[in-house]
Structures are given as structure tokens and as C-alpha cells.
Motif scaffolding. Structure first.
Motif, PDB file in Angstrom:
ATOM      1  N   ILE A 163       0.862  -1.173   0.000  1.00  0.00           N
ATOM      2  CA  ILE A 163       0.000   0.000   0.000  1.00  0.00           C
ATOM      3  C   ILE A 163       0.904   1.230   0.000  1.00  0.00           C
ATOM      4  CG2 ILE A 163      -1.739   1.330   1.268  1.00  0.00           C
ATOM      5  CD1 ILE A 163      -2.876  -1.309   0.322  1.00  0.00           C
ATOM      6  N   ASP A 164       0.659   2.141  -0.908  1.00  0.00           N
ATOM      7  CA  ASP A 164       1.476   3.350  -1.019  1.00  0.00           C
ATOM      8  C   ASP A 164       0.572   4.572  -1.099  1.00  0.00           C
ATOM      9  OD1 ASP A 164       3.795   1.685  -1.358  1.00  0.00           O
ATOM     10  OD2 ASP A 164       3.287   1.496  -3.473  1.00  0.00           O
ATOM     11  N   ILE A 165       1.061   5.672  -0.555  1.00  0.00           N
ATOM     12  CA  ILE A 165       0.387   6.958  -0.704  1.00  0.00           C
ATOM     13  C   ILE A 165       1.404   7.933  -1.282  1.00  0.00           C
ATOM     14  CG2 ILE A 165      -0.821   8.854   0.427  1.00  0.00           C
ATOM     15  CD1 ILE A 165      -1.545   6.830   2.661  1.00  0.00           C
ATOM     16  N   HIS A 166       1.115   8.430  -2.469  1.00  0.00           N
ATOM     17  CA  HIS A 166       2.008   9.335  -3.181  1.00  0.00           C
ATOM     18  C   HIS A 166       1.433  10.751  -3.149  1.00  0.00           C
ATOM     19  CE1 HIS A 166       3.924   5.775  -4.950  1.00  0.00           C
ATOM     20  NE2 HIS A 166       2.701   5.324  -5.127  1.00  0.00           N
ATOM     21  N   THR A 167       2.320  11.724  -2.986  1.00  0.00           N
ATOM     22  CA  THR A 167       1.947  13.130  -3.120  1.00  0.00           C
ATOM     23  C   THR A 167       2.549  13.625  -4.419  1.00  0.00           C
ATOM     24  OG1 THR A 167       1.957  13.426  -0.730  1.00  0.00           O
ATOM     25  CG2 THR A 167       2.084  15.424  -2.073  1.00  0.00           C
ATOM     26  N   VAL A 168       1.707  14.187  -5.288  1.00  0.00           N
ATOM     27  CA  VAL A 168       2.165  14.703  -6.572  1.00  0.00           C
ATOM     28  C   VAL A 168       2.076  16.224  -6.534  1.00  0.00           C
ATOM     29  CG1 VAL A 168       1.778  14.714  -9.066  1.00  0.00           C
ATOM     30  CG2 VAL A 168       1.395  12.615  -7.752  1.00  0.00           C
ATOM     31  N   GLU A 169       3.193  16.871  -6.858  1.00  0.00           N
ATOM     32  CA  GLU A 169       3.251  18.333  -6.905  1.00  0.00           C
ATOM     33  C   GLU A 169       3.867  18.754  -8.230  1.00  0.00           C
ATOM     34  OE1 GLU A 169       5.556  19.339  -3.440  1.00  0.00           O
ATOM     35  OE2 GLU A 169       3.908  18.855  -2.069  1.00  0.00           O
ATOM     36  N   ASN A 170       3.211  19.674  -8.917  1.00  0.00           N
ATOM     37  CA  ASN A 170       3.691  20.172 -10.203  1.00  0.00           C
ATOM     38  C   ASN A 170       3.956  19.037 -11.194  1.00  0.00           C
ATOM     39  OD1 ASN A 170       3.683  22.888  -9.226  1.00  0.00           O
ATOM     40  ND2 ASN A 170       5.610  22.460  -8.185  1.00  0.00           N
ATOM     41  N   GLY A 171       3.101  18.016 -11.168  1.00  0.00           N
ATOM     42  CA  GLY A 171       3.211  16.923 -12.123  1.00  0.00           C
ATOM     43  C   GLY A 171       4.253  15.872 -11.796  1.00  0.00           C
ATOM     44  N   GLN A 172       4.936  15.998 -10.654  1.00  0.00           N
ATOM     45  CA  GLN A 172       5.954  15.014 -10.271  1.00  0.00           C
ATOM     46  C   GLN A 172       5.646  14.442  -8.887  1.00  0.00           C
ATOM     47  OE1 GLN A 172       9.567  17.479 -10.729  1.00  0.00           O
ATOM     48  NE2 GLN A 172      10.224  15.895 -12.168  1.00  0.00           N
ATOM     49  N   ILE A 173       6.057  13.198  -8.679  1.00  0.00           N
ATOM     50  CA  ILE A 173       5.902  12.580  -7.363  1.00  0.00           C
ATOM     51  C   ILE A 173       6.882  13.270  -6.423  1.00  0.00           C
ATOM     52  CG2 ILE A 173       5.869  10.441  -6.048  1.00  0.00           C
ATOM     53  CD1 ILE A 173       5.928   8.979  -8.815  1.00  0.00           C
ATOM     54  N   ALA A 174       6.380  13.836  -5.335  1.00  0.00           N
ATOM     55  CA  ALA A 174       7.223  14.560  -4.381  1.00  0.00           C
ATOM     56  C   ALA A 174       7.557  13.709  -3.158  1.00  0.00           C
ATOM     57  CB  ALA A 174       6.525  15.848  -3.936  1.00  0.00           C
ATOM     58  N   ARG A 175       6.624  12.814  -2.782  1.00  0.00           N
ATOM     59  CA  ARG A 175       6.814  12.025  -1.563  1.00  0.00           C
ATOM     60  C   ARG A 175       5.994  10.754  -1.694  1.00  0.00           C
ATOM     61  NH1 ARG A 175       5.515  15.808   1.526  1.00  0.00           N
ATOM     62  NH2 ARG A 175       3.304  15.389   1.578  1.00  0.00           N
ATOM     63  N   THR A 176       6.536   9.665  -1.127  1.00  0.00           N
ATOM     64  CA  THR A 176       5.835   8.389  -1.130  1.00  0.00           C
ATOM     65  C   THR A 176       5.936   7.749   0.243  1.00  0.00           C
ATOM     66  OG1 THR A 176       6.279   8.010  -3.486  1.00  0.00           O
ATOM     67  CG2 THR A 176       5.743   6.079  -2.149  1.00  0.00           C
ATOM     68  N   PHE A 177       4.796   7.489   0.847  1.00  0.00           N
ATOM     69  CA  PHE A 177       4.731   6.659   2.048  1.00  0.00           C
ATOM     70  C   PHE A 177       4.376   5.256   1.560  1.00  0.00           C
ATOM     71  CE2 PHE A 177       3.845  10.857   3.717  1.00  0.00           C
ATOM     72  CZ  PHE A 177       4.560  10.876   4.905  1.00  0.00           C
ATOM     73  N   HIS A 178       5.048   4.238   2.097  1.00  0.00           N
ATOM     74  CA  HIS A 178       4.808   2.886   1.590  1.00  0.00           C
ATOM     75  C   HIS A 178       4.932   1.835   2.682  1.00  0.00           C
ATOM     76  CE1 HIS A 178       9.175   1.955   1.548  1.00  0.00           C
ATOM     77  NE2 HIS A 178       9.267   3.247   1.341  1.00  0.00           N
ATOM     78  N   VAL A 179       4.149   0.771   2.500  1.00  0.00           N
ATOM     79  CA  VAL A 179       4.200  -0.398   3.378  1.00  0.00           C
ATOM     80  C   VAL A 179       4.079  -1.628   2.487  1.00  0.00           C
ATOM     81  CG1 VAL A 179       3.089  -1.644   5.271  1.00  0.00           C
ATOM     82  CG2 VAL A 179       3.080   0.854   5.266  1.00  0.00           C
ATOM     83  N   GLU A 180       5.029  -2.550   2.626  1.00  0.00           N
ATOM     84  CA  GLU A 180       5.001  -3.806   1.886  1.00  0.00           C
ATOM     85  C   GLU A 180       5.018  -4.953   2.895  1.00  0.00           C
ATOM     86  OE1 GLU A 180       7.883  -1.793   1.530  1.00  0.00           O
ATOM     87  OE2 GLU A 180       7.080  -0.594  -0.099  1.00  0.00           O
ATOM     88  N   ASP A 181       4.419  -6.059   2.534  1.00  0.00           N
ATOM     89  CA  ASP A 181       4.374  -7.222   3.424  1.00  0.00           C
ATOM     90  C   ASP A 181       5.608  -8.109   3.235  1.00  0.00           C
ATOM     91  OD1 ASP A 181       3.587  -9.192   5.191  1.00  0.00           O
ATOM     92  OD2 ASP A 181       2.132 -10.093   3.816  1.00  0.00           O
ATOM     93  N   TRP A 182       6.785  -7.554   3.541  1.00  0.00           N
ATOM     94  CA  TRP A 182       8.009  -8.332   3.389  1.00  0.00           C
ATOM     95  C   TRP A 182       8.061  -9.496   4.372  1.00  0.00           C
ATOM     96  CZ3 TRP A 182       9.636  -7.955  -1.105  1.00  0.00           C
ATOM     97  CH2 TRP A 182       9.724  -6.745  -1.785  1.00  0.00           C
ATOM     98  N   ALA A 183       7.444  -9.370   5.550  1.00  0.00           N
ATOM     99  CA  ALA A 183       7.387 -10.492   6.500  1.00  0.00           C
ATOM    100  C   ALA A 183       6.620 -11.657   5.865  1.00  0.00           C
ATOM    101  CB  ALA A 183       6.729 -10.057   7.809  1.00  0.00           C
ATOM    102  N   GLY A 184       5.543 -11.338   5.146  1.00  0.00           N
ATOM    103  CA  GLY A 184       4.794 -12.374   4.439  1.00  0.00           C
ATOM    104  C   GLY A 184       5.634 -13.037   3.356  1.00  0.00           C
TER     105      GLY A 184
END
Length: 159
Positions: free
Chosen positions: A130-151
Motif C-alpha cells: 500500500i502506497d500513498i504518493h503526493t504529486v506536486e507540479n506533475g511530479q511525485i514529491a513524496r511516497t509513504f509505503h508499506v510492503e508485506d516483506w514479512a509475508g
């Protein structure tokens, strides 16, 4: 009065249309990240991601306060090409609200050797991210992310 109403309606429709185009462009910028994750050895995909992410893009995977820069991320993901040659990161759902884009994705792959210390001996993983991206001026500025690597590690280490 009728002319004014028609003009007003045209302006509203144009604004909605332009807004929809910007949202589609934002989603396409975010899609380049997942295309790169699925093609980590491709210079074309690296270049597309670098163009879609701002120079000061920040990747945040926890609350440690530490971020990963765009260049460090590209270097890390490029290493996946050898470790997980069949890595596929598919977007299952992408939702946008303003300049925030949430993505539910699925990552699959078969590591060619030990992965986070686990030798899966040819086994594959299939995980949720699951990721949440912030886009500013047409570019990705920040990404919060969680992956199930334990799985992934459980799947690789199972008998």
C-alpha cells in the motif's frame, strides 16, 4: 443572461476537463514507479521514473524519520534485477483525491538467492503493498509505503 449562463457552463466544463487531465497525468506519473519496479534493469524505465519523481523525492517506509532519496531508491531497485529477475509489481487499484494518490499493488517474484537472509530455494512470494504518493507540479514529491516483506519471508521459508 442566457449568454452569461452558457459562458459560465463552458468555463465550468473546461475546468472539469482540465482537472481530469491533470489527474490522469498525476496517475501516469505514479504508474512509472511501478513500471520501474517491474523492470529494474531497464534504463528506459529508470529514466522515466527519474523524470516522474522530483529531484528531492522522499520515500518513507516507517516512522524512523529517515527517508530514501530518489537516487538511493534507483540504486536499490536496480539491484533487484539480479536478485529477483522475475519481479513483477502490478497496480491493482489506484485512487486519487486532490494531489494524493493511494495505490494497492501486488508484488511477486522468485529470488535467485538468499533474500533478507532467507534462502527460498526457488520458491516465490506474492505480497500486498500500500502506497500513498503526493504529486506536486506533475511530479511525485513524496511516497509513504508499506510492503508485506514479512509475508514474503514466510512464503520463502515455508516447507
Amino acid at each position: 443572461m442566457r449568454l452569461f449562463k452558457s459562458l459560465f457552463a463552458a468555463i465550468v466544463l473546461a475546468t472539469i476537463s482540465l482537472s481530469g487531465t491533470a489527474m490522469a497525468d498525476d496517475k501516469q506519473a505514479v504508474q512509472t514507479l511501478y513500471d520501474f519496479l517491474s523492470n529494474p534493469a531497464s534504463e528506459e524505465h529508470v529514466a522515466a521514473f527519474e523524470a516522474a519523481a522530483s529531484e528531492d523525492w522522499a520515500s518513507l517506509g516507517d516512522y524512523s524519520g529517515k527517508t530514501k532519496s530518489r537516487d538511493a531508491f534507483v540504486k536499490q531497485v536496480s539491484g533487484f534485477a539480479k536478485l529477483i529477475p522475475d519481479l513483477n509489481w502490478s497496480v491493482e487499484e489506484m485512487l486519487q483525491d486532490g494531489n494524493q494518490i493511494a495505490v494497492r499493488s501486488r508484488a511477486t517474484g522468485t529470488p535467485s538467492g538468499p533474500f533478507f537472509g532467507v534462502d527460498g530455494k526457488g520458491k516465490s512470494f506474492d505480497i500486498l503493498a500500500i502506497d500513498i504518493h503526493t504529486v506536486e507540479n506533475g511530479q511525485i514529491a513524496r511516497t509513504f509505503h508499506v510492503e508485506d516483506w514479512a509475508g514474503a519471508l514466510r512464503q520463502l521459508s515455508s516447507q
